[in-house]
Design an enzyme around this catalytic site. Structure first.
Site, PDB file in Angstrom:
ATOM      1  N   GLY A   1     -24.654  77.881  51.539  1.00  0.00           N
ATOM      2  CA  GLY A   1     -25.663  78.520  50.685  1.00  0.00           C
ATOM      3  C   GLY A   1     -25.971  77.658  49.471  1.00  0.00           C
ATOM      4  O   GLY A   1     -27.139  77.429  49.118  1.00  0.00           O
ATOM      5  N   HIS A   2     -24.929  77.164  48.814  1.00  0.00           N
ATOM      6  CA  HIS A   2     -25.148  76.263  47.666  1.00  0.00           C
ATOM      7  C   HIS A   2     -25.854  74.981  48.117  1.00  0.00           C
ATOM      8  O   HIS A   2     -26.741  74.477  47.441  1.00  0.00           O
ATOM      9  CB  HIS A   2     -23.816  75.879  47.020  1.00  0.00           C
ATOM     10  CG  HIS A   2     -23.068  77.021  46.416  1.00  0.00           C
ATOM     11  ND1 HIS A   2     -21.966  77.580  47.010  1.00  0.00           N
ATOM     12  CD2 HIS A   2     -23.270  77.716  45.276  1.00  0.00           C
ATOM     13  CE1 HIS A   2     -21.503  78.552  46.250  1.00  0.00           C
ATOM     14  NE2 HIS A   2     -22.273  78.673  45.191  1.00  0.00           N
TER      15      HIS A   2
ATOM     16  N   HIS B   1     -20.473  76.310  49.411  1.00  0.00           N
ATOM     17  CA  HIS B   1     -20.652  76.521  50.854  1.00  0.00           C
ATOM     18  C   HIS B   1     -22.098  76.179  51.202  1.00  0.00           C
ATOM     19  O   HIS B   1     -22.863  75.691  50.338  1.00  0.00           O
ATOM     20  CB  HIS B   1     -20.304  77.960  51.236  1.00  0.00           C
ATOM     21  CG  HIS B   1     -20.967  79.004  50.386  1.00  0.00           C
ATOM     22  ND1 HIS B   1     -22.326  79.191  50.344  1.00  0.00           N
ATOM     23  CD2 HIS B   1     -20.452  79.894  49.501  1.00  0.00           C
ATOM     24  CE1 HIS B   1     -22.614  80.168  49.512  1.00  0.00           C
ATOM     25  NE2 HIS B   1     -21.496  80.607  48.966  1.00  0.00           N
TER      26      HIS B   1
ATOM     27  N   ARG C   1     -16.963  84.671  48.066  1.00  0.00           N
ATOM     28  CA  ARG C   1     -15.939  85.711  48.219  1.00  0.00           C
ATOM     29  C   ARG C   1     -15.561  85.976  49.669  1.00  0.00           C
ATOM     30  O   ARG C   1     -14.516  86.577  49.933  1.00  0.00           O
ATOM     31  CB  ARG C   1     -16.447  87.030  47.616  1.00  0.00           C
ATOM     32  CG  ARG C   1     -16.569  86.982  46.120  1.00  0.00           C
ATOM     33  CD  ARG C   1     -17.263  88.230  45.597  1.00  0.00           C
ATOM     34  NE  ARG C   1     -17.533  88.114  44.178  1.00  0.00           N
ATOM     35  CZ  ARG C   1     -16.704  88.494  43.225  1.00  0.00           C
ATOM     36  NH1 ARG C   1     -15.555  89.042  43.532  1.00  0.00           N
ATOM     37  NH2 ARG C   1     -17.017  88.343  41.953  1.00  0.00           N
TER      38      ARG C   1
ATOM     39  N   MET D   1     -20.429  78.393  40.310  1.00  0.00           N
ATOM     40  CA  MET D   1     -19.031  78.593  39.909  1.00  0.00           C
ATOM     41  C   MET D   1     -18.101  77.930  40.927  1.00  0.00           C
ATOM     42  O   MET D   1     -16.926  78.304  41.049  1.00  0.00           O
ATOM     43  CB  MET D   1     -18.728  80.086  39.777  1.00  0.00           C
ATOM     44  CG  MET D   1     -19.548  80.735  38.661  1.00  0.00           C
ATOM     45  SD  MET D   1     -18.805  82.218  37.968  1.00  0.00           S
ATOM     46  CE  MET D   1     -18.744  83.252  39.408  1.00  0.00           C
TER      47      MET D   1
ATOM     48  N   GLN E   1     -29.194  89.517  39.243  1.00  0.00           N
ATOM     49  CA  GLN E   1     -28.934  88.347  38.388  1.00  0.00           C
ATOM     50  C   GLN E   1     -30.193  87.500  38.257  1.00  0.00           C
ATOM     51  O   GLN E   1     -30.584  87.089  37.162  1.00  0.00           O
ATOM     52  CB  GLN E   1     -27.791  87.519  38.997  1.00  0.00           C
ATOM     53  CG  GLN E   1     -27.673  86.116  38.447  1.00  0.00           C
ATOM     54  CD  GLN E   1     -26.468  85.367  38.965  1.00  0.00           C
ATOM     55  OE1 GLN E   1     -25.353  85.667  38.574  1.00  0.00           O
ATOM     56  NE2 GLN E   1     -26.659  84.379  39.826  1.00  0.00           N
TER      57      GLN E   1
ATOM     58  N   LYS F   1     -29.722  86.152  46.888  1.00  0.00           N
ATOM     59  CA  LYS F   1     -28.642  87.095  47.228  1.00  0.00           C
ATOM     60  C   LYS F   1     -28.213  87.881  45.995  1.00  0.00           C
ATOM     61  O   LYS F   1     -27.990  89.082  46.066  1.00  0.00           O
ATOM     62  CB  LYS F   1     -27.453  86.349  47.818  1.00  0.00           C
ATOM     63  CG  LYS F   1     -26.345  87.289  48.118  1.00  0.00           C
ATOM     64  CD  LYS F   1     -25.181  86.622  48.760  1.00  0.00           C
ATOM     65  CE  LYS F   1     -23.991  87.534  48.653  1.00  0.00           C
ATOM     66  NZ  LYS F   1     -23.456  87.591  47.284  1.00  0.00           N
TER      67      LYS F   1
HETATM   68  O1  PAF Z   1     -24.305  82.998  40.608  1.00  0.00           O
HETATM   69  C1  PAF Z   1     -23.377  82.353  40.073  1.00  0.00           C
HETATM   70  O2  PAF Z   1     -22.687  81.549  40.689  1.00  0.00           O
HETATM   71  C2  PAF Z   1     -23.074  82.586  38.593  1.00  0.00           C
HETATM   72  O3  PAF Z   1     -23.310  83.894  38.232  1.00  0.00           O
HETATM   73  C3  PAF Z   1     -23.833  81.621  37.669  1.00  0.00           C
HETATM   74  C4  PAF Z   1     -25.329  81.821  37.746  1.00  0.00           C
HETATM   75  C5  PAF Z   1     -23.485  80.182  38.030  1.00  0.00           C
HETATM   76  C6  PAF Z   1     -23.414  81.855  36.222  1.00  0.00           C
HETATM   77  O4  PAF Z   1     -22.040  81.680  36.040  1.00  0.00           O
END
Ligand code: PAF
Length: 256
Positions: free
Chosen positions: A26-27, A24, A172, A20, A142, A138
């Site tokens: 982590g991504h 950072h 966040r 989304m 999900q 993390k």
């Molecule tokens: O973890 C996230 O950033 C979101 O929940 C995802 C998996 C991209 C879905 O919108």
């Protein structure tokens, strides 16, 4: 790196990292891991309105497009996909239900959140058709729920990336005050020090800036409360600092 706005421009059989934005380190670690699975690394940035039960949270979600492009390119993303709302959600799109596991823990505090996550992930997978998709540990609930709808997409789990004081990287975190950011390290201390739920909650209670939502030992496959014979126990924590929701988790048997 190519920046594309339509899924038809994406390569097939890629390694895919949905995000989304507000990227950072982590991504970046997910993108680096993705490179091991395909020479084509596709990242998407789509702030999914369906997974925000609270409109204020959606409005406040950080958006940093210029930095995102820099981070994605530097970490080896080959295609950065910025889909439109209408590409993801055309008229009459199908909503996905997360079922009972979507109504507990994060789902209890954020009603409808996981239905929204699974709906967008299903849609993203259908449009990208990746070989593998990478998700961070993390957001553990999900991750477990996404595995239930992955079908032919192999789900790769990436470890949580932490700051030097143990705070898990999250988009966040930039909404925390300087004091709040320091206080947030209580979550890691609790996860690494506690051997019982009482200890976990006691460490968290020692930080007055932290408001507890839940701190439990769970069976990580079912997200039900851990029993004496549970094989894979995980501590899960959620709460708020400065009104910012923070979550984290750690396997119990394999602690730092
Ligand atoms: O973890 C996230 O950033 C979101 O929940 C995802 C998996 C991209 C879905 O919108």
């Amino acid at each position: 790196m190519k920046v594309v706005t339509n899924a038809s421009e994406l390569p097939s059989a890629c390694a895919f990292v949905p995000t989304m934005g507000a990227l950072h380190a982590g991504h970046a670690s997910l993108f680096t891991l993705a490179k091991k699975y395909s020479e084509n690394v596709v990242a998407s940035i789509f702030v999914n309105p369906l997974q925000f039960e609270n409109q204020e949270d959606l409005a406040q979600y950080p958006r940093t497009p210029d930095i995102d492009i820099e981070i994605a390119a530097a970490a080896g993303v080959t295609h950065l996909w910025l889909p439109s709302q209408s590409e993801i959600y055309p008229q009459g799109f199908t909503k996905q239900s997360a079922g009972a596991m979507g109504d507990i823990y994060e789902g209890k505090s954020r009603p409808g959140h996981f239905d929204g996550v699974l709906t967008v992930v299903r849609r993203l997978f259908d449009l990208v058709n990746p070989k593998v998709a990478i998700f961070g540990e993390k957001d553990f609930q999900q991750l477990q729920l996404i595995k239930t709808i992955a079908d032919s997409v192999e789900i790769i789990t990436a470890p949580t990336i932490r700051e030097s004081d143990g705070v898990a990287l999250s988009s966040r975190n930039i909404r925390l005050s300087a004091e709040g950011r320091v206080a947030a390290s209580v979550i890691y201390r609790a996860l690494t020090q506690a051997t019982t739920e009482d200890e976990l909650r006691a460490v968290l209670a020692s930080e007055s800036a932290f408001t507890l939502d839940y701190a439990d030992f769970i069976d990580e496959t079912t997200f039900t409360h851990a029993q004496m014979d549970t094989q894979k126990v995980r501590a899960v924590v959620a709460g708020w600092i400065n009104g910012v929701r923070l979550i984290d988790n750690m396997p119990m048997g394999n602690r730092a």
